[in-house]
Structure formats: C-alpha cells, structure tokens
Design an enzyme around this catalytic site. Structure first.
Site, PDB file in Angstrom:
ATOM      1  N   GLN A 174       2.263 -14.843   0.698  1.00  0.00           N
ATOM      2  CA  GLN A 174       3.273 -13.798   0.496  1.00  0.00           C
ATOM      3  C   GLN A 174       2.631 -12.536  -0.086  1.00  0.00           C
ATOM      4  O   GLN A 174       3.123 -11.968  -1.065  1.00  0.00           O
ATOM      5  CB  GLN A 174       4.388 -14.314  -0.422  1.00  0.00           C
ATOM      6  CG  GLN A 174       5.413 -15.174   0.292  1.00  0.00           C
ATOM      7  CD  GLN A 174       6.203 -14.393   1.348  1.00  0.00           C
ATOM      8  OE1 GLN A 174       6.422 -13.186   1.225  1.00  0.00           O
ATOM      9  NE2 GLN A 174       6.614 -15.076   2.397  1.00  0.00           N
ATOM     10  N   SER A 175       1.532 -12.108   0.515  1.00  0.00           N
ATOM     11  CA  SER A 175       0.813 -10.939  -0.009  1.00  0.00           C
ATOM     12  C   SER A 175       1.585  -9.640   0.241  1.00  0.00           C
ATOM     13  O   SER A 175       1.912  -9.301   1.380  1.00  0.00           O
ATOM     14  CB  SER A 175      -0.553 -10.859   0.679  1.00  0.00           C
ATOM     15  OG  SER A 175      -1.118  -9.585   0.508  1.00  0.00           O
ATOM     16  N   ASN A 176       1.840  -8.915  -0.841  1.00  0.00           N
ATOM     17  CA  ASN A 176       2.452  -7.587  -0.710  1.00  0.00           C
ATOM     18  C   ASN A 176       1.463  -6.604  -0.092  1.00  0.00           C
ATOM     19  O   ASN A 176       1.841  -5.719   0.666  1.00  0.00           O
ATOM     20  CB  ASN A 176       2.867  -7.069  -2.092  1.00  0.00           C
ATOM     21  CG  ASN A 176       3.920  -7.949  -2.717  1.00  0.00           C
ATOM     22  OD1 ASN A 176       5.028  -8.056  -2.203  1.00  0.00           O
ATOM     23  ND2 ASN A 176       3.581  -8.613  -3.817  1.00  0.00           N
TER      24      ASN A 176
END
Ligand SMILES: Cc1ncc(COP(=O)(O)O)c(C=O)c1O
Length: 341
Positions: free
Chosen positions: A83-85
């Site tokens: 879930q990398s921004n």
C-alpha cells in the site's frame, strides 16, 4: 497508456535542478488545539498537496520527475510496500506527464485492488507484485533494479526511483517545505519550537534537515524550528539511510551553503511498536484523537504513529506553555479505505 505529454505541465528550475510543478503549494498551516503541557499544535497540510490524492511524495516527485524529464526518460519505475503512497503518487505523476509507470510492490496481487493499489491501477500504472514482505526492502530494491534492466533491454528509457523517492534529488522537495514553514510562521507571528513528522525511508527528514542547515548558514532566519522525526520503519531507526549524509548531499547538488551536524538529526524510535505497518495502541488512539480534534484523517502505517509520537512527547513534557509545535501531515489517506481482515 497516458495521454499527450505537453499539456498543462509547468517545468522550471529550482536550486539549479529541473522541477515539475505538480503540487499545490504552499500547503496550509492550520491552527490546532492546545496540547498537554499547554503547547499549541499547528498542522501543515501536506496531505493536501494534490497529485492523485496528495501526500509528501508530491514534493519529492517535483524534482525526481524534473530529473526524469530532463534525462529524456520514457518511463518511471519505482518500488514500495503493497500500500505504498509513494508508488500511487508516482503513478499519478506518470499520468500527468504521459509517461509509462511500473511499480514493484511487496505482497501478492489481491483479488480486489483497494486503496493505493486501486488508484495506481486507475492512473494506468503496471503493478508488479513480488510476494516480498512489506519490510523486505533489500529484495524489493533488487526487483526494481532487475525490472529497470529488463525495460532498458526492451528499448525503454526508464528513470528508476529508489524506495520512497528518498534520494538527494527527492529530498530537495523538503528543503522547499522547510522554507515554506519558516515563511508561514513569520506571517503568523509564531516561533515554532519543533516540527514533528513521520519518517520511513528518510527523504522527508533529510530534506528538512538540509533546509534547516541552509537557513542556519544564511543567518537571515531568526527562528529555526528543530526537527523531530518519528521513526516508523526499523531501517531509518537503525540509521539507514544516513539522514545526515543524504541531507548534505542534497545541499551539495542544490549548490546551497550549509553544514549538517550530527546533533541536527533526531529520530524518536519509541512509537514504531512491533514493526512497520503494525498498528499500536498509541497509533489507534492518535487516529481517533486527530479525527475528533481537527477532522484530520491519519493512516495506520505512517501518520498515526507520527501523531502518536507528537502526543506522547507532549504528554511527557517536551514542550511547555506557549510553545508552538508543528505536525507535518504527510498524507496516506487512501490506506484508510483498505480492509484489514
Ligand atoms: C503518508 C506518509 N507519511 C510519511 C512517509 C515517510 O516519508 P519518508 O519515506 O520520506 O521518510 C511516507 C513514506 O512513504 C508516507 O507515505
């Protein structure tokens, strides 16, 4: 994938480096409630930078993509946790610039994409799931390098960005942010004691440290707010990357004066808990506190632990009556919509 590349993009040069104007700046510096010990909270809204739903990476990507465009890149590659921004915002940057984007991600492709992955797909990025654990950054970086070689061999010209965009070039974005905060504080007639923020791959921290060292070297700034990084990954807490070296390198490439000292760097390791992305009791409480006290939306992985660190330090008496303390809200809101079963 993306559309034509020469529409609304503004590029210019800052610190002698190419910069694409992606972010809505300056972000607001909002007044918050009084904290334990009677200090006053201010929230710097870097969650509202724009560029595919906002966050600290917009500032880094202005310079990273400036370099990519200047190098004639035909695609962007980067890497991150599932879930990398940073990956989601790189996907957004590619959509804006008309560049193909490849994301190397931890974990396996889920049956249904959510949060940042859903948005990255929507922005047209190719997501490569590696099966690696969220903290296996070494494996992820090797996978990024392999993919970079593969795409180069296919005739693409990739600009390949390490985890979190935390290179000296990326850090330039937070030199800009430090200057912005100093200017806003002056306009508000406040003298902030400390700027608190979440640190994971270290680039945000390095840029702020560089910004402070530069402001100190010019001698023109009366108030130099100190920096308190709340570490949310084991690497940055253990000193990897070296924030001191990264900050000094950022000053060097920007051609700015300033010497970064060991005592400029403070990483508070007490709010990480078991590991990266594993919530703690304090981070859950911080999410509720921020939602109830300012409708600030914090994410589990980064900003909740950052705010937990700020509230914890306030309760432990770090700041006193009349002190102004700034929290940089670095974003992460898409993670809120991910189901954790
Ligand atoms: C929402 C959010 N806050 C803070 C950080 C930490 O920034 P840095 O990686 O520059 O330390 C990140 C990094 O991914 C992030 O996504």
């Amino acid at each position: 994938m993306a559309g034509d590349s020469n529409r609304h993009i503004v590029t210019d040069v800052e610190f002698g480096q190419p910069r694409v104007r992606f972010a809505t700046l300056p972000t607001h510096l909002e007044r918050g409630p009084v904290l334990a010990g009677q200090s006053r909270l201010w929230v710097k809204r870097d969650d509202l930078t724009g560029l595919g739903m906002g966050g600290n990476k917009a500032r880094k990507l202005e310079f990273l993509c400036g370099a990519a465009v200047a190098a004639g890149a035909t695609c962007l590659i980067t890497v991150g946790a599932g879930q990398s921004n940073h990956c989601r915002m790189t996907a957004a940057a590619g959509a804006v610039l008309g560049l193909e984007v490849h994301l190397v991600l931890a974990g396996d492709r889920p049956a249904v994409l959510e949060g940042n992955q859903l948005l990255s797909e929507r922005f047209g990025a190719h997501q490569h799931f590696t099966g690696a654990g969220p903290s296996e950054w070494g494996l992820l970086e090797i996978a990024r390098e392999d993919l970079t070689d593969e795409l180069s061999a296919q005739g693409l010209r990739p600009y390949s960005i390490p985890i979190g965009g935390s290179t000296a070039v990326g850090a330039l974005g937070y030199i800009v942010a430090y200057q912005e905060i100093v200017d806003q504080a002056k306009a508000l007639n406040i003298s902030p004691q400390t700027i608190v923020f979440t640190s994971s791959s270290g680039g945000t921290h390095a840029g702020l440290v560089a910004g402070r060292a530069y402001a100190r070297a010019t001698g023109k700034v009366d108030v130099l707010p100190k920096l308190l990084a709340i570490g949310v990954a084991k690497g940055v807490i253990a000193g990897y990357p070296s924030v001191k070296e990264l900050a000094q390198e950022a000053l060097t490439i920007a051609g700015l004066p300033g010497v970064v000292l060991e005592e400029d760097i403070e990483v508070d390791a007490r709010w990480l808990g078991e590991d990266y992305a594993i919530p703690t009791e304090a981070s859950r409480a911080a999410i509720k506190w921020a939602a109830h006290n300012g409708a600030w939306v914090l994410d589990d992985v980064y900003t909740a632990k950052g705010m937990a660190g700020l509230l914890g330090n306030a309760s432990q008496g770090r700041w006193g009556n009349g002190d102004d303390v700034i929290f940089i809200h670095t974003g992460g809101s898409p993670e809120v919509f991910v189901r954790h079963d």
